[in-house]
Design a protein around this motif. Structure first.
Motif, mmCIF file in Angstrom:
data_model
loop_
_atom_site.group_PDB
_atom_site.id
_atom_site.type_symbol
_atom_site.label_atom_id
_atom_site.label_comp_id
_atom_site.label_asym_id
_atom_site.label_seq_id
_atom_site.Cartn_x
_atom_site.Cartn_y
_atom_site.Cartn_z
ATOM 1 N N LEU A 1 0.896 -1.045 0.090
ATOM 2 C CA LEU A 1 0.033 0.013 0.027
ATOM 3 C C LEU A 1 0.820 1.367 -0.008
ATOM 4 O O LEU A 1 1.798 1.308 0.674
ATOM 5 C CB LEU A 1 -0.829 -0.102 1.124
ATOM 6 N N VAL A 2 0.739 2.008 -1.048
ATOM 7 C CA VAL A 2 1.289 3.421 -1.008
ATOM 8 C C VAL A 2 0.460 4.458 -1.542
ATOM 9 O O VAL A 2 -0.422 4.208 -1.983
ATOM 10 C CB VAL A 2 2.487 3.370 -2.228
ATOM 11 N N GLN A 3 0.900 5.524 -0.909
ATOM 12 C CA GLN A 3 0.219 6.917 -1.430
ATOM 13 C C GLN A 3 0.428 7.233 -2.943
ATOM 14 O O GLN A 3 1.397 7.108 -3.234
ATOM 15 C CB GLN A 3 0.469 8.045 -0.319
ATOM 16 N N ALA A 4 -0.626 8.003 -3.175
ATOM 17 C CA ALA A 4 -0.462 8.711 -4.692
ATOM 18 C C ALA A 4 0.724 9.382 -4.577
ATOM 19 O O ALA A 4 1.195 10.277 -3.741
ATOM 20 C CB ALA A 4 -1.348 9.568 -4.955
ATOM 21 N N GLY A 5 1.588 9.319 -5.771
ATOM 22 C CA GLY A 5 2.870 9.919 -6.105
ATOM 23 C C GLY A 5 4.003 9.238 -5.303
ATOM 24 O O GLY A 5 5.237 9.640 -5.636
ATOM 25 N N GLY A 6 3.922 8.128 -4.538
ATOM 26 C CA GLY A 6 5.094 7.316 -3.944
ATOM 27 C C GLY A 6 5.516 6.228 -5.100
ATOM 28 O O GLY A 6 5.087 6.147 -6.176
ATOM 29 N N SER A 7 6.433 5.358 -4.474
ATOM 30 C CA SER A 7 7.110 4.608 -5.388
ATOM 31 C C SER A 7 7.106 3.144 -4.562
ATOM 32 O O SER A 7 7.158 2.894 -3.437
ATOM 33 C CB SER A 7 8.531 4.934 -5.512
ATOM 34 N N ARG B 1 -1.878 -14.283 -24.127
ATOM 35 C CA ARG B 1 -1.628 -15.653 -24.781
ATOM 36 C C ARG B 1 -0.162 -15.878 -25.135
ATOM 37 O O ARG B 1 -0.018 -17.107 -25.432
ATOM 38 C CB ARG B 1 -2.844 -15.407 -26.146
ATOM 39 N N SER B 2 0.725 -15.103 -25.276
ATOM 40 C CA SER B 2 2.014 -15.337 -25.875
ATOM 41 C C SER B 2 3.068 -15.742 -24.619
ATOM 42 O O SER B 2 4.017 -16.017 -24.943
ATOM 43 C CB SER B 2 2.691 -14.096 -26.621
ATOM 44 N N TYR B 3 2.435 -15.856 -23.391
ATOM 45 C CA TYR B 3 3.343 -16.163 -22.086
ATOM 46 C C TYR B 3 2.665 -17.374 -21.653
ATOM 47 O O TYR B 3 1.709 -17.490 -21.172
ATOM 48 C CB TYR B 3 3.172 -15.055 -21.198
ATOM 49 N N ASP B 4 3.811 -18.236 -21.495
ATOM 50 C CA ASP B 4 3.530 -19.565 -20.984
ATOM 51 C C ASP B 4 3.508 -19.864 -19.515
ATOM 52 O O ASP B 4 2.894 -20.917 -18.959
ATOM 53 C CB ASP B 4 4.717 -20.712 -21.482
ATOM 54 N N TYR B 5 4.412 -19.065 -18.985
ATOM 55 C CA TYR B 5 4.612 -19.148 -17.159
ATOM 56 C C TYR B 5 4.195 -17.889 -16.674
ATOM 57 O O TYR B 5 4.560 -16.637 -17.169
ATOM 58 C CB TYR B 5 5.952 -19.405 -17.018
ATOM 59 N N TRP B 6 3.532 -18.049 -15.552
ATOM 60 C CA TRP B 6 2.898 -16.905 -14.920
ATOM 61 C C TRP B 6 3.261 -17.040 -13.250
ATOM 62 O O TRP B 6 3.348 -18.273 -12.782
ATOM 63 C CB TRP B 6 1.499 -16.890 -14.959
ATOM 64 N N GLY B 7 3.539 -15.995 -12.380
ATOM 65 C CA GLY B 7 3.751 -15.793 -10.995
ATOM 66 C C GLY B 7 2.208 -15.892 -10.444
ATOM 67 O O GLY B 7 1.354 -15.753 -11.360
ATOM 68 N N GLN B 8 2.295 -15.821 -9.329
ATOM 69 C CA GLN B 8 1.168 -15.728 -8.363
ATOM 70 C C GLN B 8 0.442 -14.405 -8.321
ATOM 71 O O GLN B 8 -0.777 -14.159 -7.854
ATOM 72 C CB GLN B 8 1.100 -16.511 -7.098
ATOM 73 N N GLY B 9 1.150 -13.386 -8.392
ATOM 74 C CA GLY B 9 0.794 -12.029 -8.422
ATOM 75 C C GLY B 9 1.085 -11.379 -6.844
ATOM 76 O O GLY B 9 1.253 -12.111 -6.072
ATOM 77 N N THR B 10 1.131 -9.869 -7.276
ATOM 78 C CA THR B 10 1.231 -9.267 -5.812
ATOM 79 C C THR B 10 0.629 -8.023 -5.872
ATOM 80 O O THR B 10 0.289 -7.565 -7.268
ATOM 81 C CB THR B 10 2.917 -8.925 -5.708
ATOM 82 N N GLN B 11 -0.098 -7.722 -4.787
ATOM 83 C CA GLN B 11 -1.164 -6.878 -4.968
ATOM 84 C C GLN B 11 -0.357 -5.474 -4.703
ATOM 85 O O GLN B 11 0.434 -5.058 -3.770
ATOM 86 C CB GLN B 11 -2.188 -6.886 -3.653
ATOM 87 N N VAL B 12 -0.671 -4.246 -5.694
ATOM 88 C CA VAL B 12 -0.251 -3.068 -5.554
ATOM 89 C C VAL B 12 -1.692 -2.073 -5.197
ATOM 90 O O VAL B 12 -2.378 -2.015 -5.946
ATOM 91 C CB VAL B 12 0.191 -2.604 -6.748
ATOM 92 N N THR B 13 -1.670 -1.307 -4.287
ATOM 93 C CA THR B 13 -2.725 -0.546 -3.852
ATOM 94 C C THR B 13 -2.248 1.006 -3.605
ATOM 95 O O THR B 13 -1.442 1.126 -2.717
ATOM 96 C CB THR B 13 -3.555 -0.973 -2.673
ATOM 97 N N VAL B 14 -2.820 1.850 -4.512
ATOM 98 C CA VAL B 14 -2.447 3.265 -4.431
ATOM 99 C C VAL B 14 -3.391 3.933 -3.830
ATOM 100 O O VAL B 14 -4.616 3.955 -4.633
ATOM 101 C CB VAL B 14 -1.818 3.702 -5.732
ATOM 102 N N SER B 15 -3.256 4.765 -2.560
ATOM 103 C CA SER B 15 -4.452 5.387 -2.146
ATOM 104 C C SER B 15 -4.453 6.982 -2.388
ATOM 105 O O SER B 15 -3.217 7.369 -2.779
ATOM 106 C CB SER B 15 -4.380 5.522 -0.524
ATOM 107 N N SER B 16 -5.342 7.707 -2.649
ATOM 108 C CA SER B 16 -5.397 8.909 -2.970
ATOM 109 C C SER B 16 -5.145 9.914 -1.964
ATOM 110 O O SER B 16 -5.442 9.601 -0.764
ATOM 111 C CB SER B 16 -6.790 9.182 -3.841
#
Length: 122
Positions: A11-17, A107-122
């Motif tokens: 979780l990061v505020q808008a404008g963050g990195s 469709r061109s990518y054969d392998y995928w990770g499980q994903g990581t959540q990015v949340t940007v608050s205003s």
């Protein structure tokens, strides 16, 4: 087989990195292209950026150009996505993917990770 594990979301505020990491293992030489995709609630998964392990063939989604940077560390078999000036509309689950074609299509990518959540608050 290639295994991909993402990390670095949060979780990061808008404008963050944030910097996302994608650690690859297995037959990585068989999948030369690595990409980041993202999926917001109720929306389709969309392409964000891609790169070859050699460091070339960079390509970005227009809305992230100048804010996001994709890079590789071959010694660590890791791909990074540095995200600066984050906006609330960047909120999504971010996925790492590997394939053999320099494509923006899921469709061109054969392998995928499980994903990581990015949340940007205003």
């Amino acid at each position: 087989q290639v295994q991909l594990v993402e990390s670095g979301g949060g979780l990061v505020q808008a404008g963050g990195s944030l910097r996302l990491s994608c650690a690859a293992s297995g037959r990585t030489f068989s999948s030369d292209v690595v990409a980041w995709f993202r999926q917001a609630p109720g929306k389709e998964r969309e392409f964000v950026a891609r790169i070859r392990w050699s460091g070339d063939s960079l390509y970005y989604l227009d809305s992230v150009k100048g804010r996001f940077t994709i890079s590789t560390d071959n010694a660590k078999n890791t791909v990074y996505l540095q995200m600066n000036s984050l906006k609330p509309e960047d909120t999504a689950v971010y996925y790492c993917a590997a394939g053999v074609r320099t494509s923006t299509s899921t469709r061109s990518y054969d392998y995928w990770g499980q994903g990581t959540q990015v949340t940007v608050s205003s």
